[in-house]
Design an enzyme around this catalytic site. Structure first.
Site, short mmCIF file in Angstrom:
data_model
loop_
_atom_site.label_atom_id
_atom_site.label_comp_id
_atom_site.label_asym_id
_atom_site.label_seq_id
_atom_site.Cartn_x
_atom_site.Cartn_y
_atom_site.Cartn_z
N ASP A 106 -3.80 -12.88 3.53
CA ASP A 106 -5.10 -12.49 4.09
C ASP A 106 -6.24 -12.82 3.13
O ASP A 106 -7.41 -12.57 3.45
CB ASP A 106 -5.13 -11.00 4.50
CG ASP A 106 -4.50 -10.08 3.49
OD1 ASP A 106 -4.17 -10.54 2.37
OD2 ASP A 106 -4.32 -8.89 3.82
N HIS A 149 0.83 -1.22 0.00
CA HIS A 149 0.00 0.00 0.00
C HIS A 149 0.86 1.27 0.00
O HIS A 149 0.35 2.36 -0.24
CB HIS A 149 -0.91 0.05 1.24
CG HIS A 149 -1.96 -1.03 1.27
ND1 HIS A 149 -2.88 -1.21 0.26
CD2 HIS A 149 -2.23 -1.99 2.19
CE1 HIS A 149 -3.67 -2.23 0.55
NE2 HIS A 149 -3.29 -2.73 1.71
N ASP A 169 -2.64 -10.68 -2.39
CA ASP A 169 -3.17 -10.19 -1.11
C ASP A 169 -4.67 -9.91 -1.28
O ASP A 169 -5.11 -9.56 -2.37
CB ASP A 169 -2.42 -8.91 -0.72
CG ASP A 169 -2.70 -8.44 0.68
OD1 ASP A 169 -1.85 -8.65 1.56
OD2 ASP A 169 -3.78 -7.84 0.90
N HIS A 200 -6.24 -7.44 -0.32
CA HIS A 200 -6.40 -6.01 -0.61
C HIS A 200 -5.65 -5.64 -1.88
O HIS A 200 -4.58 -6.19 -2.16
CB HIS A 200 -5.86 -5.16 0.55
CG HIS A 200 -6.47 -5.50 1.88
ND1 HIS A 200 -5.83 -6.31 2.80
CD2 HIS A 200 -7.67 -5.17 2.41
CE1 HIS A 200 -6.62 -6.44 3.88
NE2 HIS A 200 -7.73 -5.77 3.66
ZN LIG Z 1 -3.90 -7.22 2.79
#
Ligand SMILES: [Zn+2]
Length: 339
Positions: free
Chosen positions: A247, A125, A160, A162
């Site tokens: 995740d 991120h 991931d 996200h």
């Molecule tokens: Zn993540």
């Protein structure tokens, strides 16, 4: 053999109630021990990455700001209040990057095909000047850029749960590095829609597969076989950097995708069988310690060519999301860059 660096970030401690906490990396390593692969690991020592390597991606003023926050005693530094920079965080983030560089250097030296970077804090991120989503330095982007500067054709595959908005932003206008992300949609950080494909000269070098909650491993495998592998082949990747967030495992507290540990091994097996470039896995998210251990063990088994034997974690199937793969194929066929 797998080249491995272990950078647990013990002095980067956002607190025991924070999900990105001390112990995650140890859980991953425990997963390697549980599947009996210690003798297959070539452990390389993590070093502190030089500022010149880090500033190949991040602005030097950003590093100065991180160091200043650390010297003031630490603070949560993003607008959501979930990205901690403590007194030792800049050092631990530099070690995480250094571990990745040591692994790819070892892979280059020894011609080892597989590398595993077990490190925290995570990175995907983080942007050029922005900490975000527990991420401080974008380790995968720095490693990919480092390899690209050495003449490798680098693709980043980010699974991931996200979307890796920081990595996408960094390579958004660069046709020389491919960025591919599968992630849950809708979910934090809200980017990574299917029509985000890269800008100007780089149109088609970003690929997003935003899967609905409940998506299972068979759908991801369909995306791999019908879209990702053909694109990697056409792009001519010589090195795949995997932003390996676990995740997206079905038991993770932060996401609702339904991959099993066996699925991550299956994806890895498919990459190994189908595509002969080298691969470096870099840990991103993953907040259930038991799942972290099992996913890491499953991936390592696939890289060594052994079957993963945990029957409770065999490949999953029957979930939604096939229409996402079909739509992405249609979009990238209409762009016509790689398929
Ligand atoms: Zn993540």
């Amino acid at each position: 053999m797998i080249a491995v660096s272990v950078s647990p970030g013990l002095d980067h401690d956002p607190g025991e109630h924070h999900v990105e906490r001390v112990g995650r990396v140890e859980a991953c390593y425990e997963g390697l021990v549980c599947v009996g692969l210690e003798s297959e690991l070539n452990i390389v020592k993590s070093k502190v990455a030089s500022d010149s390597i880090i500033t190949s991606i991040h602005d030097s003023t950003y590093l100065e700001k991180l160091d200043a926050v650390a010297q003031m005693g630490g603070a949560f530094v993003d607008k959501w209040g979930d990205t901690w920079v403590g007194e030792k965080t800049p050092h631990e983030a530099r070690v995480a990057v250094g571990g990745a560089i040591e692994v790819v250097d070892e892979q280059l030296r020894s011609e080892t095909s597989s590398g595993l970077v077990l490190a925290r804090p995570p990175g995907h991120h983080a942007g050029v000047v922005t900490p975000m989503g527990f991420c401080v330095l974008n380790t995968a982007a720095i490693a990919a850029n480092y390899l690209s500067q050495m003449g490798e054709k680098v693709a980043i595959l980010d699974w991931d749960v996200h979307h890796g908005n920081g990595t996408q932003d960094i390579f958004w206008k660069r046709p020389d590095v491919l960025y591919i992300s599968s992630h849950e949609w809708p979910l934090y950080p809200g980017t990574g829609d299917i029509d985000e494909v890269g800008d100007s000269e780089a149109v088609g070098t970003t690929l997003n597969l935003p899967y609905p909650r409940g998506t299972t491993g068979d759908v991801m495998l369909m995306g791999l076989e019908n879209l990702i592998l053909p694109i990697l082949d056409s792009f001519g990747a010589t090195w795949i950097v995997i932003s390996s967030g676990f995740d997206s495992h079905r038991l993770d507290p932060l996401g609702s995708l339904s991959f099993s540990a066996g699925d991550f091994g299956m994806f890895s097996e498919k990459l190994v069988q189908s595509y002969k470039s080298r691969m470096t896995y870099i840990l991103e998210g993953g907040y259930n310690f038991n799942s972290l251990a099992k996913c890491t063990g499953s991936v390592a088994c696939a890289l060594i060519g052994e079957k993963y034997k945990d029957v409770d974690e065999l490949a999953t199937n029957g979930g939604p999301g096939r229409e996402v793969v079909e739509k992405a194929i249609s979009i990238h066929k209409s762009i016509g860059r790689f398929i």
